[in-house]
Design a protein around this motif. Structure first.
Motif, PDB file in Angstrom:
ATOM      1  N   ASN A 266     -32.461 -77.359   0.915  1.00 39.57           N
ATOM      2  CA  ASN A 266     -31.939 -76.400  -0.052  1.00 39.57           C
ATOM      3  C   ASN A 266     -30.455 -76.724  -0.259  1.00 39.57           C
ATOM      4  N   SER A 267     -29.801 -75.985  -1.131  1.00 41.34           N
ATOM      5  CA  SER A 267     -28.383 -76.256  -1.364  1.00 41.34           C
ATOM      6  C   SER A 267     -27.579 -76.016  -0.078  1.00 41.34           C
TER       7      SER A 267
ATOM      8  N   ASN B  74     -39.709 -70.135   1.037  1.00 42.16           N
ATOM      9  CA  ASN B  74     -38.280 -70.474   1.017  1.00 42.16           C
ATOM     10  C   ASN B  74     -37.571 -69.680   2.108  1.00 42.16           C
TER      11      ASN B  74
ATOM     12  N   LYS C 130     -40.104 -71.052  -9.619  1.00 37.50           N
ATOM     13  CA  LYS C 130     -38.914 -70.368  -9.081  1.00 37.50           C
ATOM     14  C   LYS C 130     -39.339 -69.490  -7.911  1.00 37.50           C
TER      15      LYS C 130
ATOM     16  N   ASN D  16     -27.902 -67.127  -1.265  1.00 44.95           N
ATOM     17  CA  ASN D  16     -27.124 -66.411  -2.276  1.00 44.95           C
ATOM     18  C   ASN D  16     -27.435 -64.937  -2.488  1.00 44.95           C
TER      19      ASN D  16
ATOM     20  N   ASN E  52     -24.083 -72.945  -7.215  1.00 44.42           N
ATOM     21  CA  ASN E  52     -24.809 -71.821  -7.800  1.00 44.42           C
ATOM     22  C   ASN E  52     -24.843 -70.637  -6.852  1.00 44.42           C
TER      23      ASN E  52
ATOM     24  N   MET F 232     -27.224 -67.916  -7.943  1.00 45.76           N
ATOM     25  CA  MET F 232     -28.123 -67.260  -8.896  1.00 45.76           C
ATOM     26  C   MET F 232     -28.565 -65.890  -8.376  1.00 45.76           C
ATOM     27  N   GLY F 233     -28.822 -65.798  -7.084  1.00 45.49           N
ATOM     28  CA  GLY F 233     -29.257 -64.521  -6.510  1.00 45.49           C
ATOM     29  C   GLY F 233     -30.710 -64.189  -6.787  1.00 45.49           C
ATOM     30  N   LEU F 234     -31.548 -65.240  -6.824  1.00 43.52           N
ATOM     31  CA  LEU F 234     -32.997 -65.057  -6.942  1.00 43.52           C
ATOM     32  C   LEU F 234     -33.460 -64.352  -8.221  1.00 43.52           C
TER      33      LEU F 234
HETATM   34  O1  RRO Z   1     -31.595 -68.001  -6.532  1.00 44.58           O
HETATM   35  C1  RRO Z   1     -30.697 -68.565  -5.862  1.00 44.58           C
HETATM   36  O2  RRO Z   1     -29.526 -68.173  -5.848  1.00 44.58           O
HETATM   37  C2  RRO Z   1     -30.995 -69.721  -5.005  1.00 44.58           C
HETATM   38  C3  RRO Z   1     -32.062 -69.777  -4.133  1.00 44.58           C
HETATM   39 BR1  RRO Z   1     -33.376 -68.452  -4.038  1.00 44.58          BR
HETATM   40  C4  RRO Z   1     -32.189 -70.890  -3.265  1.00 44.58           C
HETATM   41  O3  RRO Z   1     -33.101 -70.996  -2.442  1.00 44.58           O
HETATM   42  N1  RRO Z   1     -31.244 -71.852  -3.324  1.00 44.58           N
HETATM   43  C5  RRO Z   1     -30.221 -71.803  -4.193  1.00 44.58           C
HETATM   44  O4  RRO Z   1     -29.386 -72.724  -4.224  1.00 44.58           O
HETATM   45  N2  RRO Z   1     -30.096 -70.722  -5.032  1.00 44.58           N
END
Ligand code: RRO
Length: 310
Positions: free
Chosen positions: A192-193, A126, A44, A131, A68, A70-72
């Motif tokens: 990436n997304s 990355n 991650k 997000n 998503n 997620m916010g890392l």
């Molecule tokens: O953690 C995330 O929200 C996230 C990350 Br760091 C990313 O690089 N790409 C993504 O889709 N979510």
């Protein structure tokens, strides 16, 4: 039939890995990917300090993919560096260490610590997290990409790749390739997304995820054509010494085959891994092998990058 593939001198028993962020946040999840039929694992994306990430719900599987924000959420740089170091001697599969600093200074601080560490594997910076509220995706700002690579390669001598967001105009590939080709990059990972999509539930009249008013990164079948285009566009423009990881919309062995045909050296699985779990890697290797058998291909090199254009 042989599925081995190498990236920047690192050999993988097969080209399949998790996409960073999926099934790789804890040692248990990382172990599960390593215990599966995957060729390797990516951690991650780490920040210097551990993070809880954004409020829930922050991931939603959808009929054609996922969204998503997620916010890392992650256990912090030290935890993933320790995991990567502890597993690099094991005869299992390579570990790629993913880093996502919240600032240029944080990126450089983590890279310095990797440089000083015993870790000798691949590192993925990355530059494309969509997000974190208030933090733009670095790789849409080519001056910012130049700054981070200029400074990183002042001291970083290990193998460094970068995770890129999807680009949608060929002029963007031309401009960024001219920059990337100036650096001794190990690889680029595309994509990436697709950032800041919005998925709505018409019954509740609400977005399906909570953070950022519902805006989030789109993955899965929605993005497969964009992912293939990005892999192909990079392979057409980057120095041959720069490898490519193809990520986006991989759910079947045929999807893996198509990424390889566009020029990917390795292929990563995000949304479908989140849905199906690490058993997906056995299915994908079986399906890829079947596709190759049907076509009479013995190795990935027989068809990698050999998309036939009329
Ligand atoms: O953690 C995330 O929200 C996230 C990350 Br760091 C990313 O690089 N790409 C993504 O889709 N979510």
């Amino acid at each position: 039939i042989k599925l081995t593939s190498s990236l920047a001198g690192v050999t993988f028993a097969n080209p399949l890995l998790n996409a960073a962020g999926v099934h790789c946040a804890t040692p248990t999840e990382l172990d599960e990917v390593l215990a599966s039929a995957a060729g390797g694992v990516v951690t991650k994306s780490a920040t210097l300090a551990p993070r809880d990430g954004n409020v829930r719900p922050r991931f939603q599987a959808l009929p054609l993919g996922s969204i998503n924000s997620m916010g890392l959420p992650n256990q912090g740089f030290d935890a993933y560096l320790a995991y990567a170091c502890a597993h690099q001697q094991a005869a299992t599969a390579p570990v790629i260490l993913s880093l996502a600093g919240l600032s240029l200074a944080d990126d450089l601080a983590m890279l310095r610590r990797v440089q000083e560490s015993d870790f000798t594997g691949l590192v993925e910076l990355n530059l494309s997290c969509p997000n974190v509220p208030g933090k733009p995706q670095v790789a849409y700002d080519f001056a910012a990409v130049t700054r981070v690579l200029d400074q990183a390669f002042q001291f970083f001598t290990k193998r460094l790749g970068i995770k890129l967001p999807p680009y949608l105009d060929l002029a963007q590939f031309d401009a960024l390739a001219a920059i990337l080709n100036r650096y001794p990059l190990a690889y680029v990972n595309a994509i990436n997304s697709l950032g800041n999509g919005l998925v709505i539930d018409p019954l509740t009249e609400r977005p399906v995820i909570r953070p950022k008013g519902g805006f989030g990164g789109i993955g899965g079948a929605y993005v497969k054509p964009t992912a293939l285009a990005n892999v192909r566009a990079w392979r057409q423009r980057l120095n041959p010494t720069i490898g490519i990881i193809g990520t986006g919309g991989v759910r079947t062995g045929t999807d893996v085959f198509e990424h390889l045909l566009c020029g990917a050296d390795l292929v990563q699985v995000g949304t479908a891994l989140a849905t199906e779990g690490p058993a997906i890697f056995a299915r994908l290797t079986r399906e890829l092998t079947a596709v190759m058998a049907t076509k009479g291909y013995q190795t990935l090199a027989d068809f990698r990058g050999k998309l036939q254009v009329r």
